[in-house]
Motif scaffolding. Structure first.
Motif, PDB file in Angstrom:
ATOM      1  N   THR A 121      23.968  35.792   6.548  1.00  8.49           N
ATOM      2  CA  THR A 121      25.027  36.801   6.483  1.00  8.49           C
ATOM      3  C   THR A 121      24.512  38.150   6.965  1.00  8.49           C
ATOM      4  O   THR A 121      25.218  38.884   7.667  1.00  8.49           O
ATOM      5  N   VAL A 122      23.272  38.471   6.626  1.00  8.88           N
ATOM      6  CA  VAL A 122      22.700  39.764   7.023  1.00  8.88           C
ATOM      7  C   VAL A 122      22.299  39.754   8.492  1.00  8.88           C
ATOM      8  O   VAL A 122      22.680  40.631   9.277  1.00  8.88           O
ATOM      9  N   ALA A 123      21.541  38.731   8.900  1.00 10.28           N
ATOM     10  CA  ALA A 123      21.002  38.699  10.259  1.00 10.28           C
ATOM     11  C   ALA A 123      22.085  38.540  11.317  1.00 10.28           C
ATOM     12  O   ALA A 123      21.951  39.056  12.432  1.00 10.28           O
ATOM     13  N   LEU A 124      23.157  37.841  10.996  1.00 13.33           N
ATOM     14  CA  LEU A 124      24.209  37.609  11.976  1.00 13.33           C
ATOM     15  C   LEU A 124      25.207  38.753  12.066  1.00 13.33           C
ATOM     16  O   LEU A 124      26.077  38.748  12.926  1.00 13.33           O
ATOM     17  N   GLY A 125      25.096  39.724  11.174  1.00  8.95           N
ATOM     18  CA  GLY A 125      25.947  40.898  11.272  1.00  8.95           C
ATOM     19  C   GLY A 125      27.086  40.943  10.284  1.00  8.95           C
ATOM     20  O   GLY A 125      28.112  41.590  10.542  1.00  8.95           O
ATOM     21  N   ALA A 126      26.927  40.259   9.133  1.00 10.12           N
ATOM     22  CA  ALA A 126      27.974  40.311   8.097  1.00 10.12           C
ATOM     23  C   ALA A 126      27.372  40.668   6.753  1.00 10.12           C
ATOM     24  O   ALA A 126      27.610  39.977   5.752  1.00 10.12           O
ATOM     25  N   PRO A 127      26.589  41.759   6.676  1.00  4.83           N
ATOM     26  CA  PRO A 127      25.947  42.098   5.404  1.00  4.83           C
ATOM     27  C   PRO A 127      26.944  42.436   4.304  1.00  4.83           C
ATOM     28  O   PRO A 127      26.618  42.375   3.125  1.00  4.83           O
ATOM     29  N   GLN A 128      28.175  42.799   4.683  1.00  2.00           N
ATOM     30  CA  GLN A 128      29.201  43.129   3.696  1.00  2.00           C
ATOM     31  C   GLN A 128      29.723  41.887   2.988  1.00  2.00           C
ATOM     32  O   GLN A 128      30.378  41.981   1.945  1.00  2.00           O
ATOM     33  N   CYS A 129      29.466  40.704   3.541  1.00  2.00           N
ATOM     34  CA  CYS A 129      30.008  39.463   2.993  1.00  2.00           C
ATOM     35  C   CYS A 129      29.202  39.034   1.770  1.00  2.00           C
ATOM     36  O   CYS A 129      28.040  38.648   1.882  1.00  2.00           O
ATOM     37  N   SER A 130      29.806  39.091   0.610  1.00  2.00           N
ATOM     38  CA  SER A 130      29.116  38.710  -0.621  1.00  2.00           C
ATOM     39  C   SER A 130      29.182  37.214  -0.825  1.00  2.00           C
ATOM     40  O   SER A 130      30.132  36.548  -0.393  1.00  2.00           O
ATOM     41  N   ILE A 131      28.171  36.679  -1.474  1.00  2.00           N
ATOM     42  CA  ILE A 131      28.190  35.278  -1.892  1.00  2.00           C
ATOM     43  C   ILE A 131      28.504  35.327  -3.381  1.00  2.00           C
ATOM     44  O   ILE A 131      27.663  35.635  -4.214  1.00  2.00           O
ATOM     45  N   ALA A 132      29.769  35.056  -3.702  1.00  2.00           N
ATOM     46  CA  ALA A 132      30.327  35.463  -4.987  1.00  2.00           C
ATOM     47  C   ALA A 132      30.260  34.399  -6.071  1.00  2.00           C
ATOM     48  O   ALA A 132      30.702  34.646  -7.194  1.00  2.00           O
ATOM     49  N   GLY A 133      29.732  33.222  -5.751  1.00  2.00           N
ATOM     50  CA  GLY A 133      29.628  32.189  -6.768  1.00  2.00           C
ATOM     51  C   GLY A 133      29.879  30.827  -6.176  1.00  2.00           C
ATOM     52  O   GLY A 133      29.767  30.621  -4.964  1.00  2.00           O
ATOM     53  N   GLY A 134      30.233  29.857  -7.030  1.00  2.00           N
ATOM     54  CA  GLY A 134      30.482  28.507  -6.545  1.00  2.00           C
ATOM     55  C   GLY A 134      30.354  27.475  -7.635  1.00  2.00           C
ATOM     56  O   GLY A 134      30.654  27.738  -8.802  1.00  2.00           O
ATOM     57  N   ASP A 135      29.859  26.284  -7.260  1.00  2.00           N
ATOM     58  CA  ASP A 135      29.811  25.173  -8.183  1.00  2.00           C
ATOM     59  C   ASP A 135      28.647  24.274  -7.835  1.00  2.00           C
ATOM     60  O   ASP A 135      28.273  24.147  -6.657  1.00  2.00           O
ATOM     61  N   LEU A 136      28.055  23.648  -8.860  1.00  2.00           N
ATOM     62  CA  LEU A 136      26.987  22.665  -8.686  1.00  2.00           C
ATOM     63  C   LEU A 136      27.441  21.314  -9.211  1.00  2.00           C
ATOM     64  O   LEU A 136      28.165  21.236 -10.215  1.00  2.00           O
ATOM     65  N   SER A 137      27.002  20.245  -8.528  1.00  2.00           N
ATOM     66  CA  SER A 137      27.293  18.907  -9.010  1.00  2.00           C
ATOM     67  C   SER A 137      26.180  17.974  -8.563  1.00  2.00           C
ATOM     68  O   SER A 137      25.411  18.304  -7.646  1.00  2.00           O
ATOM     69  N   GLY A 138      26.091  16.827  -9.201  1.00  2.00           N
ATOM     70  CA  GLY A 138      25.121  15.814  -8.821  1.00  2.00           C
ATOM     71  C   GLY A 138      25.776  14.724  -7.999  1.00  2.00           C
ATOM     72  O   GLY A 138      26.977  14.456  -8.119  1.00  2.00           O
ATOM     73  N   GLY A 139      24.987  14.079  -7.143  1.00  2.00           N
ATOM     74  CA  GLY A 139      25.515  13.005  -6.304  1.00  2.00           C
ATOM     75  C   GLY A 139      24.398  12.272  -5.603  1.00  2.00           C
ATOM     76  O   GLY A 139      23.214  12.589  -5.784  1.00  2.00           O
ATOM     77  N   SER A 140      24.762  11.310  -4.768  1.00  2.00           N
ATOM     78  CA  SER A 140      23.763  10.482  -4.091  1.00  2.00           C
ATOM     79  C   SER A 140      23.226  11.109  -2.814  1.00  2.00           C
ATOM     80  O   SER A 140      22.241  10.640  -2.245  1.00  2.00           O
TER      81      SER A 140
END
Length: 338
Positions: A121-140
Motif C-alpha cells: 500500500t505504501v510503496a505502490l502509492g496508496a499510503p492513505q489506504c488503511s488495513i482496517a481488520g478482517g477475519d481468520l479461519s482454518g482450512g486445508s
C-alpha cells in the motif's frame, strides 16, 4: 523449531498481525471491534473484492524451486485490489482481509503476509489506504480474500461502457511481463541460472506494480472507458468492446514493440512473447480509451482505436485482422477454464 499457526490461539496470532498493518489516514475505528469505521468524505464508496487460492493463484513452492513468501502473497493481494479501485479512477481508502490458514502454516509466514500487505500500500502509492481488520479461519489450504474501498474524490467513475468509435485505445503499466514471470516460475530454470530479464519478470509476477496514480489522472483527462488488465489484454479489451457496443482495433507494430522487450526471456523458454502481451494477465496495468486527439496522460501509450463492430469480425482485432484463431493458448485467464 518453527512456530506454527496451530500452536497459537486466534487472539495470539492477531496480536502478531495487527502491529504490522498500515493504519492509513481514513480509518475512524480500526481492528479490534466487530466492524471498522472508515471515513467517506466523497459520500460515494467504490468497493471491490478479490481472492487468491493456494495452488490456483499462487504456489508455496514453484517448479523452479522458488518459494512464495508471505510477503509476496500479501503484496499481490494488496496490488490486485488496489488496481481495481484505480481502474475506476478512484483512490483506495481501506482494506479488510479474510485469511484461511492450515494449522501447519509457520507463524512467520503470516507475519510476513501482513508486512507485505502493508508494504505494498505504501510503496505502490496508496499510503492513505488503511488495513482496517478482517477475519481468520482454518482450512486445508491458504485462501486470501481482500475487500477494498475507495473514494472518487469528486470525479465521475470511469466505466467499461463508455468507449466510442474514433476513441484512442491506450495502456499504462506493464503488459505481458507477469505472464513471462509466471513462465519462468513454472520452468526448470532455477533462480541462480536466470538472466536479469528473467529474474525481473519473476519478481514482477510475485509483486505486481499497478500504476496507481494513473487511474485518477486518466479520469481527469477525460478517459471514456477504463479497466484493470488482470486477465489478459485481449480478454479485457473484449470486455470493454462488449460493454461499449464497439470494436477495438489494436496496432500490431506497437504490440510487437512491447513483445520485443520480452524477447530474451521468451527465447530462453521457447515461447512467443506476443502471446504474453496479448493473453498474459496479472500485470494490473490499465486499459483505457480517450477521445480522438486528446493528450494521453503521463505513462499511457496509444495501442489502437475504437472502431464500429462488424459481422464476422472479432470484437478485438489487430491491424483489422481476427487473431483468436492464431493463438496457441487461451484468450486469457479464466478461473473456471482449467
Amino acid at each position: 523449531m518453527t512456530l506454527t499457526v496451530a500452536q497459537l490461539s486466534e487472539s495470539e496470532l492477531l496480536a502478531r498481525i495487527f502491529p504490522r498493518l498500515n493504519a492509513g489516514t481514513t480509518t475512524l475505528l480500526g481492528p479490534g471491534d466487530d466492524a471498522a469505521i472508515i471515513a467517506a468524505p466523497d459520500s460515494r464508496t467504490v468497493i471491490s473484492i478479490d481472492t487468491q487460492v493456494q495452488d490456483r493463484d499462487f504456489r508455496l513452492l514453484w517448479p523452479n524451486g522458488t518459494a512464495s513468501s508471505g510477503h509476496d502473497v500479501g503484496w499481490k493481494a494488496a496490488a490486485q485490489n488496489l488496481s481495481d479501485i484505480n481502474a475506476m479512477g478512484a483512490v483506495a481508502t481501506a482494506m479488510v482481509v479474510s485469511l484461511t490458514l492450515p494449522g501447519t502454516t509457520p507463524v512467520r509466514w503470516v507475519e510476513e503476509f501482513a508486512e507485505g500487505l502493508s508494504a505494498a500500500t505504501v510503496a505502490l502509492g496508496a499510503p492513505q489506504c488503511s488495513i482496517a481488520g478482517g477475519d481468520l479461519s482454518g482450512g486445508s489450504e491458504i485462501v486470501v480474500t481482500v475487500a477494498v474501498t475507495g473514494s472518487l474524490e469528486g470525479l465521475d467513475p470511469v466505466l467499461r461502457s463508455g468507449a466510442r468509435v474514433g476513441d484512442q485505445v491506450a495502456v499504462c503499466g506493464n503488459v505481458g511481463v507477469s505472464a513471462a514471470g509466471w513462465a519462468v516460475q513454472e520452468s526448470s530454470i532455477v533462480p541462480a541460472a536466470q538472466t536479469p530479464a528473467m529474474a525481473a519478470a519473476a519478481a514482477l509476477f510475485a509483486r505486481p506494480e499497478p500504476p496507481l496514480a494513473a487511474g485518477p489522472a486518466a479520469a481527469k483527462a477525460g478517459a471514456t472507458s477504463m479497466m484493470d488488465i488482470s486477465d489478459g489484454l485481449l480478454r479485457d479489451a473484449t470486455r470493454i468492446a462488449g460493454a461499449s457496443g464497439a470494436g477495438l482495433d489494436l496496432d500490431g507494430a506497437v504490440l510487437a514493440g512491447l513483445a520485443a522487450k520480452l524477447g530474451d526471456t521468451a527465447a530462453a523458454l521457447g515461447k512467443n512473447p506476443l502471446e504474453w502481451v496479448l493473453t498474459g494477465g496479472e500485470d494490473h496495468g490499465l486499459l483505457s480509451t480517450f477521445p480522438a486527439g486528446a493528450t494521453l496522460p503521463e505513462g499511457f501509450i496509444g495501442i489502437g482505436s475504437v472502431v464500429s463492430p462488424e459481422a464476422g469480425r472479432e470484437p478485438v482485432t489487430v491491424d483489422g485482422q481476427n487473431v483468436k484463431g492464431a493463438l496457441e493458448g487461451a484468450l486469457g485467464w479464466d478461473h473456471f477454464a482449467v
